[in-house]
Design an enzyme around this catalytic site. Structure first.
Site, PDB file in Angstrom:
ATOM      1  N   SER A  66       0.799  -1.202   0.138  1.00 41.89           N
ATOM      2  CA  SER A  66       0.061  -0.080   0.016  1.00 41.89           C
ATOM      3  C   SER A  66       0.851   1.120  -0.028  1.00 41.89           C
ATOM      4  CB  SER A  66      -0.809   0.131   1.269  1.00 41.89           C
ATOM      5  OG  SER A  66      -1.688  -1.245   1.246  1.00 41.89           O
TER       6      SER A  66
HETATM    7  N1  SAH Z   1      -0.918  -3.855   3.769  1.00 42.66           N
HETATM    8  C1  SAH Z   1      -0.666  -4.635   2.878  1.00 42.66           C
HETATM    9  C2  SAH Z   1      -1.520  -4.819   1.636  1.00 42.66           C
HETATM   10  C3  SAH Z   1      -1.607  -5.843   0.975  1.00 42.66           C
HETATM   11  S1  SAH Z   1      -2.576  -5.978  -0.695  1.00 42.66           S
HETATM   12  C4  SAH Z   1       1.034  -4.346   2.309  1.00 42.66           C
HETATM   13  O1  SAH Z   1       1.130  -3.025   2.404  1.00 42.66           O
HETATM   14  O2  SAH Z   1       1.549  -5.028   1.784  1.00 42.66           O
HETATM   15  C5  SAH Z   1      -4.051  -6.814   0.294  1.00 42.66           C
HETATM   16  C6  SAH Z   1      -3.679  -8.321   0.755  1.00 42.66           C
HETATM   17  O3  SAH Z   1      -4.841  -8.963   0.939  1.00 42.66           O
HETATM   18  C7  SAH Z   1      -3.000  -9.192  -0.410  1.00 42.66           C
HETATM   19  O4  SAH Z   1      -1.835  -9.464   0.008  1.00 42.66           O
HETATM   20  C8  SAH Z   1      -4.139 -10.384  -0.688  1.00 42.66           C
HETATM   21  O5  SAH Z   1      -3.487 -11.375  -1.107  1.00 42.66           O
HETATM   22  C9  SAH Z   1      -4.744 -10.297   0.662  1.00 42.66           C
HETATM   23  N2  SAH Z   1      -5.950 -10.966   0.492  1.00 42.66           N
HETATM   24  C10 SAH Z   1      -6.988 -10.942  -0.257  1.00 42.66           C
HETATM   25  N3  SAH Z   1      -8.137 -11.474   0.039  1.00 42.66           N
HETATM   26  C11 SAH Z   1      -7.460 -11.861   1.299  1.00 42.66           C
HETATM   27  C12 SAH Z   1      -8.312 -12.838   2.133  1.00 42.66           C
HETATM   28  N4  SAH Z   1      -9.788 -13.400   1.784  1.00 42.66           N
HETATM   29  N5  SAH Z   1      -8.006 -13.186   3.247  1.00 42.66           N
HETATM   30  C13 SAH Z   1      -6.739 -12.863   3.471  1.00 42.66           C
HETATM   31  N6  SAH Z   1      -5.913 -12.104   2.777  1.00 42.66           N
HETATM   32  C14 SAH Z   1      -6.362 -11.738   1.440  1.00 42.66           C
END
Ligand code: SAH
Length: 218
Positions: A66
């Site tokens: 993010s």
């Molecule tokens: N705060 C993180 C954001 C990553 S993007 C950062 O800055 O790196 C959001 C993440 O949510 C992704 O890694 C994706 O794989 C995960 N995600 C999507 N659906 C999900 C679910 N049902 N349960 C757990 N994680 C999930």
């Protein structure tokens, strides 16, 4: 080319001053956490020169780390402190996880993509965080065995608050969650639970990757 680490530290301080403080984030604990977590270690080495830029960066498997400002805003909205237990849904790169680990007592983080979870865990272990627990799976179910939490932070967007997550918040606890359609107009909400009352406040328009139903990825 690999930027020298002193340059990266200067860039990190500039990020906090120009992207975070300048836009109104004031909580000193949040600012300190963003100043100390080495964000570049959570992206591929070829992206280190971009690590402190004002935008998300792809991290593989269709996901992104993010934007720093978004991490700061969401963390500040959670209103957590050194005694807090926090649940994070969507570990991704693990950067937001590290910021939470700097601030609070215990972080429980759930990620549906196994490779991302493994990589984030390795980075956080290397950095010496001992207050983070990891779980692979669909975060819509939360982590009921460790509930209740002072804060729940969701970093992927469902259409609605997943049933069951609210029930894992302490009375007086806060959830920060983006809601809305994949690729469309989403809104970041601050949700607070007070006794029987659930108060949902829209904070700003955002764009997050969708919350995937469990079992959809390999
Ligand atoms: N705060 C993180 C954001 C990553 S993007 C950062 O800055 O790196 C959001 C993440 O949510 C992704 O890694 C994706 O794989 C995960 N995600 C999507 N659906 C999900 C679910 N049902 N349960 C757990 N994680 C999930």
């Amino acid at each position: 080319m690999r930027p020298p680490s002193a340059d990266l530290e200067t860039q990190r301080r500039a990020m906090v001053d120009h992207q975070i403080k300048a836009r109104g984030v004031r909580n000193p604990l949040v600012l300190a956490a963003l100043t100390s977590v080495p964000r570049h270690l959570f992206v591929a080495e070829e992206d280190w020169s971009q690590a402190y830029a004002d935008r998300p960066i792809p991290i593989g498997w269709g996901q992104t780390i993010s934007q720093p400002y978004m991490v700061a805003v969401m963390t500040e909205l959670l209103g957590i402190g050194p005694a807090s237990r926090v649940l994070e849904i969507g570990t991704g790169s693990g950067y937001q996880t590290a910021v939470l680990a700097e601030l609070c007592d215990q972080v429980f983080t759930v990620e549906v993509v196994p490779h991302l979870l493994q990589r984030a865990r390795a980075i956080l272990d290397d950095l010496g965080y001992t207050n983070v627990r990891f779980r692979e799976g669909d975060g819509s179910a939360g982590w009921p065995e460790e509930a209740p939490y002072d804060g729940i932070l969701v970093t992927c967007a469902p259409d609605e608050i997943p049933e069951g997550l609210l029930g894992q918040l302490k009375d007086g606890g806060r959830m920060v969650i983006p809601l809305g359609p994949a690729g469309g107009a989403q809104t970041l909400y601050l949700v607070t639970v007070q006794g029987e009352r659930v108060i949902k406040r829209a904070v700003m328009g955002v764009r997050f990757v969708p919350l995937m139903p469990g079992g959809e990825v390999d």
